[in-house]
Design a protein around this motif. Structure first.
Motif, PDB file in Angstrom:
ATOM      1  N   ASN A 232      22.840  12.334  -9.014  1.00 33.65           N
ATOM      2  CA  ASN A 232      24.114  11.626  -8.760  1.00 33.65           C
ATOM      3  C   ASN A 232      23.870  10.335  -7.999  1.00 33.65           C
ATOM      4  OD1 ASN A 232      25.658  13.599  -9.974  1.00 33.65           O
ATOM      5  ND2 ASN A 232      26.172  14.656  -8.074  1.00 33.65           N
TER       6      ASN A 232
ATOM      7  N   THR B 105      26.457  28.661 -19.983  1.00 35.68           N
ATOM      8  CA  THR B 105      27.580  27.701 -19.970  1.00 35.68           C
ATOM      9  C   THR B 105      28.915  28.306 -20.383  1.00 35.68           C
ATOM     10  OG1 THR B 105      27.269  27.046 -22.279  1.00 35.68           O
ATOM     11  CG2 THR B 105      25.980  25.840 -20.636  1.00 35.68           C
TER      12      THR B 105
ATOM     13  N   ARG C  86      24.462  31.040 -14.688  1.00 36.66           N
ATOM     14  CA  ARG C  86      24.512  29.857 -13.827  1.00 36.66           C
ATOM     15  C   ARG C  86      24.511  30.247 -12.350  1.00 36.66           C
ATOM     16  NH1 ARG C  86      28.264  26.215 -11.770  1.00 36.66           N
ATOM     17  NH2 ARG C  86      27.792  24.029 -12.187  1.00 36.66           N
TER      18      ARG C  86
ATOM     19  N   ILE D 297      21.376  22.282  -6.551  1.00 39.12           N
ATOM     20  CA  ILE D 297      22.387  21.374  -5.990  1.00 39.12           C
ATOM     21  C   ILE D 297      21.727  20.118  -5.401  1.00 39.12           C
ATOM     22  CG2 ILE D 297      22.481  22.485  -3.685  1.00 39.12           C
ATOM     23  CD1 ILE D 297      25.593  21.431  -5.578  1.00 39.12           C
TER      24      ILE D 297
ATOM     25  N   TYR E 156      22.116  22.632 -16.814  1.00 39.14           N
ATOM     26  CA  TYR E 156      22.906  22.402 -15.598  1.00 39.14           C
ATOM     27  C   TYR E 156      23.344  20.935 -15.500  1.00 39.14           C
ATOM     28  CZ  TYR E 156      23.573  22.124 -10.458  1.00 39.14           C
ATOM     29  OH  TYR E 156      24.045  21.913  -9.194  1.00 39.14           O
ATOM     30  N   LEU E 157      22.426  20.012 -15.748  1.00 39.87           N
ATOM     31  CA  LEU E 157      22.759  18.591 -15.646  1.00 39.87           C
ATOM     32  C   LEU E 157      23.710  18.170 -16.777  1.00 39.87           C
ATOM     33  CD1 LEU E 157      19.266  17.145 -14.624  1.00 39.87           C
ATOM     34  CD2 LEU E 157      21.257  17.511 -13.153  1.00 39.87           C
TER      35      LEU E 157
ATOM     36  N   GLN F  13      25.882  20.085 -18.174  1.00 40.95           N
ATOM     37  CA  GLN F  13      27.187  20.655 -17.810  1.00 40.95           C
ATOM     38  C   GLN F  13      27.898  19.783 -16.777  1.00 40.95           C
ATOM     39  OE1 GLN F  13      26.944  24.524 -16.074  1.00 40.95           O
ATOM     40  NE2 GLN F  13      28.415  25.383 -17.511  1.00 40.95           N
ATOM     41  N   ASN F  14      27.112  19.058 -16.026  1.00 44.00           N
ATOM     42  CA  ASN F  14      27.689  18.174 -15.009  1.00 44.00           C
ATOM     43  C   ASN F  14      27.962  16.772 -15.538  1.00 44.00           C
ATOM     44  OD1 ASN F  14      27.978  19.360 -12.094  1.00 44.00           O
ATOM     45  ND2 ASN F  14      26.189  20.356 -12.999  1.00 44.00           N
ATOM     46  N   GLY F  15      27.961  16.628 -16.867  1.00 44.47           N
ATOM     47  CA  GLY F  15      28.442  15.398 -17.479  1.00 44.47           C
ATOM     48  C   GLY F  15      27.373  14.386 -17.860  1.00 44.47           C
ATOM     49  N   TYR F  16      26.116  14.676 -17.597  1.00 43.43           N
ATOM     50  CA  TYR F  16      25.062  13.731 -17.956  1.00 43.43           C
ATOM     51  C   TYR F  16      24.654  13.904 -19.417  1.00 43.43           C
ATOM     52  CZ  TYR F  16      24.756  12.490 -13.099  1.00 43.43           C
ATOM     53  OH  TYR F  16      25.078  12.025 -11.853  1.00 43.43           O
TER      54      TYR F  16
ATOM     55  N   LEU G  97      20.797  17.920  -8.445  1.00 41.73           N
ATOM     56  CA  LEU G  97      22.013  17.251  -8.926  1.00 41.73           C
ATOM     57  C   LEU G  97      22.408  16.122  -7.970  1.00 41.73           C
ATOM     58  CD1 LEU G  97      24.389  17.095 -10.928  1.00 41.73           C
ATOM     59  CD2 LEU G  97      25.581  18.777  -9.502  1.00 41.73           C
TER      60      LEU G  97
END
Ligand code: SF4
Length: 243
Positions: free
Chosen positions: A69, A124, A3, A62, A96-97, A99-102, A65
């Motif tokens: 967001n 992850t 990551r 970033i 990545y997305l 992992q960010n809750g999506y 993301l």
């Protein structure tokens, strides 16, 4: 890829926008689309050529993301082009997305490897994929890309909530699809099988008539089969982008 390495890269991106999911089991849900640049195939019926021979901009993870967001949907579809092209940084955007809750669905063309456990773990630090689903294409003969299909190696990685999409342009494609289903049916429990017409090449009713004839086989093998129409081509002009 780790990551930390991924976060330092820039990735060619075509567009990020909100619309409804136009296909498959998520059809109709409000969704953020993340369209990456580049594809390793050249299907005869491709309707997103701009995703490999059009313009793109380089974005850091970033920034991607941040845009997702800002658009504020819980569901994301990562599409292309081909999101999972091997040896490319874009391959890690879905992880990545997620992992960010999506809740992330990857639309992949079936000619590239799905993630294996080691790859997920490396990125992850967890063995299982979470919040992450596949819509896996099987290319039929009329695409002229069927020789690139990866079968068993990818099918064994499918889980409940994943789906397969056969894009069919004629009866030969239907025959080919059913042959694949018969050969690999043990991998398709809990996986939805979508049959999608190539726009203006075959009537949806012809696909339904064909599927009805072999319904007994689907029922006996507990297979979920559906006709898949592209909602966005019904709602908007078939060539309209960003909808
Ligand atoms: S895999 Fe998808 S993006 Fe690539 S050429 Fe085929 S239809 Fe177009």
């Amino acid at each position: 890829m780790k990551r930390e390495e991924f976060l330092n890269e820039k990735i060619p991106m075509v567009e990020i926008f909100n619309s409804i999911s136009g296909e498959g089991i998520t059809s109709g849900f409000l969704t953020t689309f993340v369209r990456v640049y580049g594809c390793n195939l050249r299907c005869s019926y491709c309707d997103t050529k701009y995703s490999y021979d059009g313009e793109y901009s380089l974005m850091a993870p970033i920034e991607i993301l941040g845009e997702v967001n800002r658009l504020n949907c819980k569901r994301v579809i990562v599409t292309g082009g081909e999101p999972l092209e091997e040896e490319k940084i874009k391959r890690y955007i879905p992880l990545y997305l997620a992992q960010n809750g999506y809740e992330v669905r990857i639309e992949t063309n079936g000619s590239v490897r799905l993630y294996d456990e080691d790859e997920i773990y490396q990125f992850t630090s967890k063995k299982e994929r979470k919040n992450l689903f596949y819509t896996l294409d099987i290319k039929c003969p009329s695409s002229n890309m069927d020789k690139f299909n990866i079968f068993e190696e990818n099918f064994k990685r499918l889980i409940l909530g994943d789906e397969i999409k056969f894009v069919v342009g004629n009866v030969d494609d239907l025959d080919y699809s059913i042959d694949v289903v018969k050969r690999y049916k043990e991998y398709f429990k809990g996986v939805t099988l979508n049959f999608s017409p190539v726009f203006s090449k075959i009537e949806p009713s012809q696909i339904v008539d064909y599927l009805k004839i072999i319904n007994k086989f689907f029922a006996e093998n507990n297979l979920d089969v559906r006709l898949n129409l592209q909602l966005h081509k019904i709602i908007w002009d078939k060539d309209k982008r960003g909808v």
